[in-house]
Design an enzyme around this catalytic site. Structure first.
Site, short mmCIF file in Angstrom:
data_model
loop_
_atom_site.label_atom_id
_atom_site.label_comp_id
_atom_site.label_asym_id
_atom_site.label_seq_id
_atom_site.Cartn_x
_atom_site.Cartn_y
_atom_site.Cartn_z
N ARG A 92 -11.46 2.99 -14.27
CA ARG A 92 -10.12 3.42 -13.86
C ARG A 92 -9.30 3.77 -15.08
O ARG A 92 -9.34 3.06 -16.08
CB ARG A 92 -9.41 2.27 -13.13
N THR A 96 -2.99 5.68 -14.71
CA THR A 96 -2.88 6.24 -13.36
C THR A 96 -3.67 5.44 -12.33
O THR A 96 -3.49 5.62 -11.13
CB THR A 96 -3.41 7.68 -13.33
N ASP A 189 -8.90 -9.28 -14.64
CA ASP A 189 -9.98 -8.30 -14.82
C ASP A 189 -11.33 -9.04 -14.83
O ASP A 189 -11.64 -9.77 -15.78
CB ASP A 189 -9.77 -7.54 -16.14
N ASP A 192 -13.63 -8.37 -17.87
CA ASP A 192 -13.14 -8.99 -19.10
C ASP A 192 -13.39 -10.49 -19.08
O ASP A 192 -13.80 -11.09 -20.09
CB ASP A 192 -11.63 -8.76 -19.25
C1 PRP Z 1 -12.23 -2.50 -12.06
C2 PRP Z 1 -13.12 -3.15 -11.01
C3 PRP Z 1 -13.43 -2.00 -10.08
C4 PRP Z 1 -12.14 -1.22 -10.09
C5 PRP Z 1 -11.36 -1.55 -8.86
O1 PRP Z 1 -13.04 -1.83 -12.97
O2 PRP Z 1 -14.27 -3.75 -11.54
O3 PRP Z 1 -14.50 -1.20 -10.53
O4 PRP Z 1 -11.43 -1.60 -11.29
O5 PRP Z 1 -10.23 -0.76 -8.75
P1 PRP Z 1 -10.03 0.36 -7.64
O6 PRP Z 1 -10.51 -0.19 -6.34
O7 PRP Z 1 -8.54 0.60 -7.66
O8 PRP Z 1 -10.77 1.59 -8.05
P2 PRP Z 1 -12.51 -1.18 -14.34
O9 PRP Z 1 -12.07 0.22 -14.14
O10 PRP Z 1 -11.50 -2.11 -14.96
O11 PRP Z 1 -13.84 -1.11 -15.20
P3 PRP Z 1 -14.80 -2.27 -15.72
O12 PRP Z 1 -15.72 -2.62 -14.59
O13 PRP Z 1 -15.52 -1.58 -16.83
O14 PRP Z 1 -13.97 -3.44 -16.16
#
Ligand code: PRP
Length: 197
Positions: A92, A96, A189, A192
């Site tokens: 993400r 945004t 997160d 993380d």
């Molecule tokens: C987080 C999580 C999902 C997403 C959820 O990932 O693990 O993949 O955000 O959000 P959404 O339903 O609004 O799309 P992130 O983008 O932080 O990546 P990561 O898995 O690398 O931490």
């Protein structure tokens, strides 16, 4: 599952405790997911006779939405040794909250069903992009499953428009998203906290 989740939600839980409780929770999520697949039976001999016993589900792959879902992968591979695994890298945008895909790798022979893994379903944007990728590969909505740890109501509603709601498995549905589109109360997160980033 709720006991493990309570530890995960606590902001004072460190990496080791987070991993231990996540791994335990993931085993139960895998079990809850796999019972939803059509039952396959195989012939077996018991001491007094023959029996048709349930066999581990076949013709299925899991698809890891990188990176956080790596935390759930081990429990599925433990449940089904030899399970094919696909990968979709989706991140993400921090401002945004819109997802973009940066990596894909799938088994050469695609199984009939796919289980998407991602611990957090917030807006549902990432899961929606992953479903769209599977649709392009030829999967019908009825062949797609999703398993996560926490789903926000918004994300659950959005994903329910794309695949059957009964195919969505999560330990909790949380009520809200904050202004940064993070799940509230959530747990922060997942990636993380699991990987100690
Ligand atoms: C987080 C999580 C999902 C997403 C959820 O990932 O693990 O993949 O955000 O959000 P959404 O339903 O609004 O799309 P992130 O983008 O932080 O990546 P990561 O898995 O690398 O931490």
């Amino acid at each position: 599952m709720q006991a493990y989740l309570s530890v995960l939600r606590d902001r004072n839980t460190g990496v080791a405790e987070f991993r231990r409780n996540s791994d335990q929770l993931a085993r139960r999520l895998a079990a809850e997911t796999l019972v939803k697949l059509p039952t396959v039976r195989r012939e077996s001999e018991t001491p007094p006779g023959d029996a048709a016993v349930p066999a581990p589900p076949g013709d299925v792959m899991v698809v890891v939405i990188l990176r956080a879902a790596l935390a759930l992968l081990g429990s599925f591979m433990e449940a089904i040794p030899g399970l094919p695994v696909g990968f979709i890298g989706i991140e993400r945008d921090e401002l945004t909250a819109r997802p973009h895909s940066y990596y894909q790798k799938f088994p050469r022979v695609l199984p009939g069903r796919a289980i998407l893994l991602d611990p957090m379903l917030a807006t549902g944007g990432s899961a929606g992009l992953a479903v769209a990728t599977l649709r392009q590969l030829g999967y019908a909505p009825e062949s797609i499953y999703f398993t996560g740890v926490i789903a926000a109501q918004e994300g659950f509603r959005a994903l329910s428009q794309l695949i059957p709601p009964s195919h969505i498995t999560a330990a909790a549905i949380d009520p809200a998203l904050d202004h940064q589109k993070c799940i509230v109360p959530g747990l922060g997160d997942y990636g993380d906290r699991y990987f100690g980033t």
